[in-house]
Motif scaffolding. Sequence first.
Motif, PDB file in Angstrom:
ATOM      1  N   SER A   7      54.427  31.848  26.763  1.00 34.02           N
ATOM      2  CA  SER A   7      55.847  31.525  26.562  1.00 34.02           C
ATOM      3  C   SER A   7      56.600  31.576  27.892  1.00 34.02           C
ATOM      4  N   ALA A   8      56.700  30.429  28.542  1.00 35.97           N
ATOM      5  CA  ALA A   8      57.309  30.367  29.868  1.00 35.97           C
ATOM      6  C   ALA A   8      58.797  30.694  29.854  1.00 35.97           C
ATOM      7  N   PHE A   9      59.474  30.428  28.742  1.00 35.78           N
ATOM      8  CA  PHE A   9      60.924  30.627  28.719  1.00 35.78           C
ATOM      9  C   PHE A   9      61.342  31.873  27.958  1.00 35.78           C
ATOM     10  N   TYR A  10      60.401  32.813  27.775  1.00 35.33           N
ATOM     11  CA  TYR A  10      60.793  34.126  27.270  1.00 35.33           C
ATOM     12  C   TYR A  10      61.286  34.952  28.458  1.00 35.33           C
ATOM     13  N   ALA A  11      62.514  35.438  28.376  1.00 36.35           N
ATOM     14  CA  ALA A  11      63.112  36.217  29.465  1.00 36.35           C
ATOM     15  C   ALA A  11      64.118  37.197  28.875  1.00 36.35           C
ATOM     16  N   PRO A  12      64.341  38.342  29.544  1.00 38.48           N
ATOM     17  CA  PRO A  12      65.284  39.347  29.021  1.00 38.48           C
ATOM     18  C   PRO A  12      66.669  38.788  28.731  1.00 38.48           C
ATOM     19  N   GLU A  13      67.129  37.834  29.543  1.00 41.47           N
ATOM     20  CA  GLU A  13      68.452  37.248  29.348  1.00 41.47           C
ATOM     21  C   GLU A  13      68.351  35.843  28.770  1.00 41.47           C
ATOM     22  N   GLY A  14      67.218  35.526  28.168  1.00 39.97           N
ATOM     23  CA  GLY A  14      67.011  34.189  27.620  1.00 39.97           C
ATOM     24  C   GLY A  14      67.814  33.939  26.363  1.00 39.97           C
ATOM     25  N   GLY A  15      67.757  32.709  25.882  1.00 41.17           N
ATOM     26  CA  GLY A  15      68.533  32.309  24.711  1.00 41.17           C
ATOM     27  C   GLY A  15      67.670  32.071  23.499  1.00 41.17           C
ATOM     28  N   GLY A  16      67.577  30.790  23.091  1.00 35.72           N
ATOM     29  CA  GLY A  16      66.927  30.457  21.830  1.00 35.72           C
ATOM     30  C   GLY A  16      65.451  30.806  21.775  1.00 35.72           C
ATOM     31  N   VAL A  38      52.545  36.011  26.252  1.00 34.70           N
ATOM     32  CA  VAL A  38      52.332  36.058  27.696  1.00 34.70           C
ATOM     33  C   VAL A  38      53.566  35.447  28.351  1.00 34.70           C
ATOM     34  N   ALA A  39      54.274  36.252  29.148  1.00 42.01           N
ATOM     35  CA  ALA A  39      55.559  35.815  29.692  1.00 42.01           C
ATOM     36  C   ALA A  39      55.619  36.048  31.197  1.00 42.01           C
ATOM     37  N   PRO A  40      56.196  35.115  31.961  1.00 45.62           N
ATOM     38  CA  PRO A  40      56.422  35.353  33.394  1.00 45.62           C
ATOM     39  C   PRO A  40      57.478  36.439  33.566  1.00 45.62           C
ATOM     40  N   SER A  41      57.274  37.317  34.530  1.00 40.74           N
ATOM     41  CA  SER A  41      58.151  38.474  34.653  1.00 40.74           C
ATOM     42  C   SER A  41      58.271  38.887  36.116  1.00 40.74           C
ATOM     43  N   ASP A  42      59.052  39.938  36.357  1.00 41.23           N
ATOM     44  CA  ASP A  42      59.189  40.456  37.712  1.00 41.23           C
ATOM     45  C   ASP A  42      58.075  41.435  38.078  1.00 41.23           C
ATOM     46  N   TYR A  69      65.239  32.965  34.732  1.00 44.90           N
ATOM     47  CA  TYR A  69      63.904  32.593  34.274  1.00 44.90           C
ATOM     48  C   TYR A  69      62.902  32.596  35.432  1.00 44.90           C
ATOM     49  N   ARG A  70      61.635  32.754  35.073  1.00 42.44           N
ATOM     50  CA  ARG A  70      60.532  32.698  36.018  1.00 42.44           C
ATOM     51  C   ARG A  70      59.519  31.672  35.523  1.00 42.44           C
ATOM     52  N   TYR A  71      58.531  31.370  36.343  1.00 44.22           N
ATOM     53  CA  TYR A  71      57.537  30.378  35.944  1.00 44.22           C
ATOM     54  C   TYR A  71      56.148  30.824  36.395  1.00 44.22           C
ATOM     55  N   PHE A  72      55.142  30.351  35.656  1.00 42.10           N
ATOM     56  CA  PHE A  72      53.758  30.655  35.991  1.00 42.10           C
ATOM     57  C   PHE A  72      53.354  29.789  37.189  1.00 42.10           C
ATOM     58  N   ALA A  73      53.210  30.411  38.338  1.00 41.18           N
ATOM     59  CA  ALA A  73      52.878  29.645  39.544  1.00 41.18           C
ATOM     60  C   ALA A  73      51.411  29.269  39.594  1.00 41.18           C
ATOM     61  N   GLU A  74      50.537  30.078  38.987  1.00 43.16           N
ATOM     62  CA  GLU A  74      49.107  29.834  39.040  1.00 43.16           C
ATOM     63  C   GLU A  74      48.500  29.948  37.652  1.00 43.16           C
TER      64      GLU A  74
END
Length: 391
Positions: A7-16, A38-42, A69-74
Amino acid sequence: MKIVDVSAFYAPEGGGVKTYVEQKIRALAARGHELVVVAPSDRDAIEPRGPGCRIVHLASPTMPLDRRYRYFAEAGPVHAVLDAERPDFVEASSPWRTASIVAGWQGAAPRALVMHADPLAAYAYRWFGPIAERATIDRHFQWFWNHLRRNARRFDRVICANHGFAARLSAGGVAHVATVPLGIDAGIFSPVHRDEALRADLLARCGLGPDARLLLGIGRHSPEKRWPMVIDACQRASLKRPIGLVLVGGGRDSARIRRHIGGNPHVHLLAPVRDRMLLARLMASADALIHGCEAETYGLAAAEAAASGLPLIVPAEGGAADLLLAGQGERYRPASSRSAAAAIDRLFARDIVGLHAATRAAAGRIATIDDHFDRLIADYTGLSTTARIVA
């Protein structure tokens, strides 16, 4: 069943997407399934989330244009999680790089691409629609269509939340498309919450008496929601009868929307309503909901309004259009304030008492989010028992 949702767009401050993932965690745990998000994170971390569910955070870079938001770089770290988890089913929740990463995983589990967004409608069609035909826009965005077609062949299912979006993808050569609509929270929205005193108060905030008509618009203040167009449509329609418009929401476009309202006393802004029961009272107490966005994959506000017994005034494309029953509201040409004003006029020229009786009687037809997950899991279960579809 064990499902891994990349889930690339799951984030603590995310929306829908964040809201959807939280609902899915609760729903799958209650049904005895295991969900790993599985979520991109800090940072790299594992966050337990109840029986059989957890979030695997992978340290990832921030998005340049939106640092929430973050993204999966690899692909490697994502593939390593998939290898370790050995899921029965895998989801990719973004059509961009995440889709390519999940498609490229060498595991045997079937997988689905879940289209939580409609990028062409939200951006390309909205930006260039005023100056070019849609076929022309599609030709200039063949790189995206090619990317989507190529990845879809490596998925067993491409999940859409509305029939129009699914039909457009299928017509564009995207394989394995299925429509699985979302749903609303059960037990909250209902016509029984109608409050005539609240309705009168909202109209008074619009400088109008209780004999006026009350339109409600709900959604964040962002360009794709088209609130300036909705405001213009209401102002045009109010030349024939007194109409108040209450807009509930907030966001980066709030200042622009206030400027667009200018000195119009019949438009009132309310901050986002976090209290769900208060929102249910607001929904049930208006005369109709007006929606401006044709790019939403589902249209949650329209679904909640329909469940509250409200007629709908919606664009003829997008998720909200799927929710309108014949005779229980009006459609209009997307992005057209003139067409939207005509739809408002048609609705309020009708027998409003009879119309409300019909919409309240049909309010129970709106599916719940539990209905959505039941249907989704049934589909995944069927796919997991068949051979993988790989073109």
